[in-house]
Design an enzyme around this catalytic site. Structure first.
Site, PDB file in Angstrom:
ATOM      1  N   ALA A 124      -1.819   7.170  -2.840  1.00  0.00           N
ATOM      2  CA  ALA A 124      -2.971   7.860  -2.258  1.00  0.00           C
ATOM      3  C   ALA A 124      -2.734   9.351  -2.034  1.00  0.00           C
ATOM      4  O   ALA A 124      -3.457   9.979  -1.266  1.00  0.00           O
ATOM      5  CB  ALA A 124      -3.342   7.179  -0.938  1.00  0.00           C
ATOM      6  N   ASN A 196       3.004   4.166   3.333  1.00  0.00           N
ATOM      7  CA  ASN A 196       3.809   3.997   2.116  1.00  0.00           C
ATOM      8  C   ASN A 196       3.913   5.315   1.345  1.00  0.00           C
ATOM      9  O   ASN A 196       4.928   5.597   0.698  1.00  0.00           O
ATOM     10  CB  ASN A 196       3.184   2.920   1.222  1.00  0.00           C
ATOM     11  N   HIS A 224      -4.286  13.124   3.648  1.00  0.00           N
ATOM     12  CA  HIS A 224      -2.837  13.323   3.499  1.00  0.00           C
ATOM     13  C   HIS A 224      -2.571  14.770   3.087  1.00  0.00           C
ATOM     14  O   HIS A 224      -3.007  15.208   2.022  1.00  0.00           O
ATOM     15  CB  HIS A 224      -2.266  12.394   2.421  1.00  0.00           C
TER      16      HIS A 224
HETATM   17  N1  LIG Z   1       1.666   3.360  -2.259  1.00  0.00           N
HETATM   18  C1  LIG Z   1       0.527   3.708  -1.684  1.00  0.00           C
HETATM   19  O1  LIG Z   1       0.059   4.842  -1.769  1.00  0.00           O
HETATM   20  C2  LIG Z   1      -0.238   2.697  -0.912  1.00  0.00           C
HETATM   21  C3  LIG Z   1       0.275   1.445  -0.673  1.00  0.00           C
HETATM   22  N2  LIG Z   1      -0.448   0.527   0.009  1.00  0.00           N
HETATM   23  C4  LIG Z   1       0.158  -0.781   0.228  1.00  0.00           C
HETATM   24  O2  LIG Z   1      -0.210  -1.636  -0.863  1.00  0.00           O
HETATM   25  C5  LIG Z   1      -0.240  -2.990  -0.400  1.00  0.00           C
HETATM   26  C6  LIG Z   1      -1.584  -3.633  -0.743  1.00  0.00           C
HETATM   27  O3  LIG Z   1      -2.624  -2.939  -0.098  1.00  0.00           O
HETATM   28  P1  LIG Z   1      -4.058  -3.634   0.119  1.00  0.00           P
HETATM   29  O4  LIG Z   1      -4.525  -4.259  -1.124  1.00  0.00           O
HETATM   30  O5  LIG Z   1      -4.913  -2.649   0.803  1.00  0.00           O
HETATM   31  O6  LIG Z   1      -3.658  -4.776   1.183  1.00  0.00           O
HETATM   32  P2  LIG Z   1      -4.541  -6.020   1.662  1.00  0.00           P
HETATM   33  O7  LIG Z   1      -4.067  -6.317   3.038  1.00  0.00           O
HETATM   34  O8  LIG Z   1      -5.972  -5.797   1.431  1.00  0.00           O
HETATM   35  O9  LIG Z   1      -4.054  -7.196   0.685  1.00  0.00           O
HETATM   36  C7  LIG Z   1      -2.749  -7.671   0.652  1.00  0.00           C
HETATM   37  C8  LIG Z   1      -2.776  -9.158   0.346  1.00  0.00           C
HETATM   38  O10 LIG Z   1      -1.444  -9.613   0.095  1.00  0.00           O
HETATM   39  C9  LIG Z   1      -1.197 -10.784   0.857  1.00  0.00           C
HETATM   40  N3  LIG Z   1       0.245 -10.922   1.095  1.00  0.00           N
HETATM   41  C10 LIG Z   1       0.990 -10.434   2.120  1.00  0.00           C
HETATM   42  N4  LIG Z   1       2.280 -10.765   1.963  1.00  0.00           N
HETATM   43  C11 LIG Z   1       2.366 -11.475   0.808  1.00  0.00           C
HETATM   44  C12 LIG Z   1       3.442 -12.092   0.108  1.00  0.00           C
HETATM   45  N5  LIG Z   1       4.684 -12.066   0.570  1.00  0.00           N
HETATM   46  N6  LIG Z   1       3.174 -12.727  -1.063  1.00  0.00           N
HETATM   47  C13 LIG Z   1       1.905 -12.793  -1.528  1.00  0.00           C
HETATM   48  N7  LIG Z   1       0.854 -12.244  -0.909  1.00  0.00           N
HETATM   49  C14 LIG Z   1       1.061 -11.587   0.250  1.00  0.00           C
HETATM   50  C15 LIG Z   1      -2.017 -10.570   2.108  1.00  0.00           C
HETATM   51  O11 LIG Z   1      -2.231 -11.774   2.796  1.00  0.00           O
HETATM   52  P3  LIG Z   1      -2.446 -11.708   4.420  1.00  0.00           P
HETATM   53  O12 LIG Z   1      -3.676 -10.891   4.634  1.00  0.00           O
HETATM   54  O13 LIG Z   1      -2.580 -13.139   4.759  1.00  0.00           O
HETATM   55  O14 LIG Z   1      -1.215 -11.039   4.958  1.00  0.00           O
HETATM   56  C16 LIG Z   1      -3.298  -9.997   1.506  1.00  0.00           C
HETATM   57  O15 LIG Z   1      -4.134 -11.014   1.006  1.00  0.00           O
HETATM   58  C17 LIG Z   1       0.038  -2.935   1.117  1.00  0.00           C
HETATM   59  O16 LIG Z   1       1.407  -3.164   1.360  1.00  0.00           O
HETATM   60  C18 LIG Z   1      -0.338  -1.491   1.463  1.00  0.00           C
HETATM   61  O17 LIG Z   1       0.298  -1.054   2.630  1.00  0.00           O
HETATM   62  C19 LIG Z   1      -1.710   0.794   0.436  1.00  0.00           C
HETATM   63  C20 LIG Z   1      -2.258   2.027   0.229  1.00  0.00           C
HETATM   64  C21 LIG Z   1      -1.550   3.095  -0.394  1.00  0.00           C
HETATM   65  O1  LIG Z   2      -4.057   4.497   1.336  1.00  0.00           O
HETATM   66  C1  LIG Z   2      -3.608   5.403   2.052  1.00  0.00           C
HETATM   67  O2  LIG Z   2      -4.288   6.386   2.416  1.00  0.00           O
HETATM   68  C2  LIG Z   2      -2.162   5.426   2.467  1.00  0.00           C
HETATM   69  C3  LIG Z   2      -1.632   4.146   2.900  1.00  0.00           C
HETATM   70  O3  LIG Z   2      -2.308   3.291   3.427  1.00  0.00           O
HETATM   71  C4  LIG Z   2      -0.193   3.936   2.719  1.00  0.00           C
HETATM   72  O4  LIG Z   2       0.479   4.837   2.197  1.00  0.00           O
HETATM   73  O5  LIG Z   2       0.315   2.866   3.102  1.00  0.00           O
END
Ligand SMILES: NC(=O)C1=CN([C@@H]2O[C@H](COP(=O)(O)OP(=O)(O)OC[C@H]3O[C@@H](n4cnc5c(N)ncnc54)[C@H](OP(=O)(O)O)[C@@H]3O)[C@@H](O)[C@H]2O)C=CC1
Ligand SMILES: O=C([O-])CC(=O)C(=O)O
Length: 273
Positions: A124, A196, A224
């Site tokens: 992001a 993240n 950000h």
């Molecule tokens: N690199 C970047 O810039 C960014 C990274 N992220 C990260 O990306 C990831 C996904 O984001 P997002 O789609 O919004 O998240 P969501 O919470 O919408 O979806 C994540 C899904 O994964 C499930 N889950 C959690 N742990 C596990 C596991 N061990 N095995 C399988 N499934 C699992 C969750 O279930 P449950 O809800 O039951 O826990 C949920 O259904 C997050 O970790 C988020 O923090 C997000 C934004 C920016």
């Molecule tokens: O999506 C975003 O703005 C950032 C975020 O949640 C992450 O880095 O975990």
């Protein structure tokens, strides 16, 4: 066709599935889904032309080339290790897990031994291409200020010991309030679903970022701001991201960055660093 499997069927997974069904990404398709909540993966599988699996092992036995982890920081070790050991490349979205140097080295070495790749999308934030190139010189300072609406931070603030009354005060005051100021290591351990990006920034610059997290009751975007100073000069970027509909903590740009990476991996021509 590049065959994709997704672990974690939430906001990012839904947007990937949608994009890969359109003409925008022609040479990749999602065929397998896994989530600890089987109902979630089954629902998404029903909406797309893919199959959901009850176990990670079953998922990894399917005919996929590339695993996209978009689940949680805690999922990364297991998912990435097993994917690489099952002859799959892996994209990691919950990049916060890689703040653990031991895990970072383990996955890098495993990928090398198995002739596989680990990919970390820009997520992001903006400027990772320039910061990566700049890191070939000397970088002396890396700062990130992340400002999110209060509702995107509430769960983490409660887990970190703030009371509901204190959170209401921030809301009522109606002004931006710094809720964290410290290292990337502390930031990701306290806000694993919000910051993240700070780990992406630190890995790209090869310098641990100083991180400030601000809760702003007047904001509707995830902002950000990055400041990097080094031998190439200074880099300043700012994105004001629209949040994902299904998860306001996550910005749509994070999903677009992984969709673009998948597109780049599936096509013969790639633009940018
Ligand atoms: N690199 C970047 O810039 C960014 C990274 N992220 C990260 O990306 C990831 C996904 O984001 P997002 O789609 O919004 O998240 P969501 O919470 O919408 O979806 C994540 C899904 O994964 C499930 N889950 C959690 N742990 C596990 C596991 N061990 N095995 C399988 N499934 C699992 C969750 O279930 P449950 O809800 O039951 O826990 C949920 O259904 C997050 O970790 C988020 O923090 C997000 C934004 C920016
Ligand atoms: O999506 C975003 O703005 C950032 C975020 O949640 C992450 O880095 O975990």
């Amino acid at each position: 066709m590049l065959k994709i499997g997704i672990v974690g069927c939430g906001a990012i997974a839904s947007l990937i599935c949608k994009a890969l069904e359109t003409e925008r990404v022609k040479k990749a398709e999602v065929i397998s889904l896994y989530d600890t909540n089987y109902q979630k993966s089954s629902e998404l599988a029903r909406k797309t032309n893919s199959e959901s699996y009850e176990t990670l092992e079953g998922f990894l036995n399917s005919n996929i080339d590339l695993v996209v982890e978009c689940a949680s920081v805690n999922a990364v070790q297991d998912v990435a290790t097993k994917s690489l050991n099952s002859d799959k490349d892996v994209i990691i979205m919950s990049v916060g897990a890689l703040v653990d140097k031991e895990l970072f080295i383990k996955l890098r070495d495993l990928a090398e031994e198995n002739n596989k790749k680990v990919y970390v999308p820009s997520g992001a934030i903006a400027g990772i291409d320039a910061i990566k190139a700049g890191s070939l010189g000397h970088i002396e300072k890396v700062e990130l200020i992340t400002t999110k609406p209060v509702f995107g931070l509430v769960n983490a603030l409660l887990k970190n010991g703030m009371t509901e009354e204190e959170i209401s005060e921030i809301q009522e005051k109606g002004e931006p309030t710094v809720v964290f100021d410290g290292t990337v290591f502390d930031a990701i351990s306290k806000f694993p679903q919000n910051i993240n990006v700070s780990v992406v920034l630190s890995l790209a610059s090869k310098v641990p970022a100083n991180v400030k997290i601000v809760a702003d009751p007047t904001l509707s975007t995830n902002k950000h701001e990055i400041y990097v100073k080094g031998s190439i000069g200074t880099i300043k970027t700012c994105v004001e991201n629209n949040p994902c509909k299904d998860n306001p903590k996550t910005s749509a740009l994070a999903a677009y960055s992984v969709i673009l990476l998948i597109k780049d991996l599936s096509e013969p021509l790639r633009i940018g660093t």
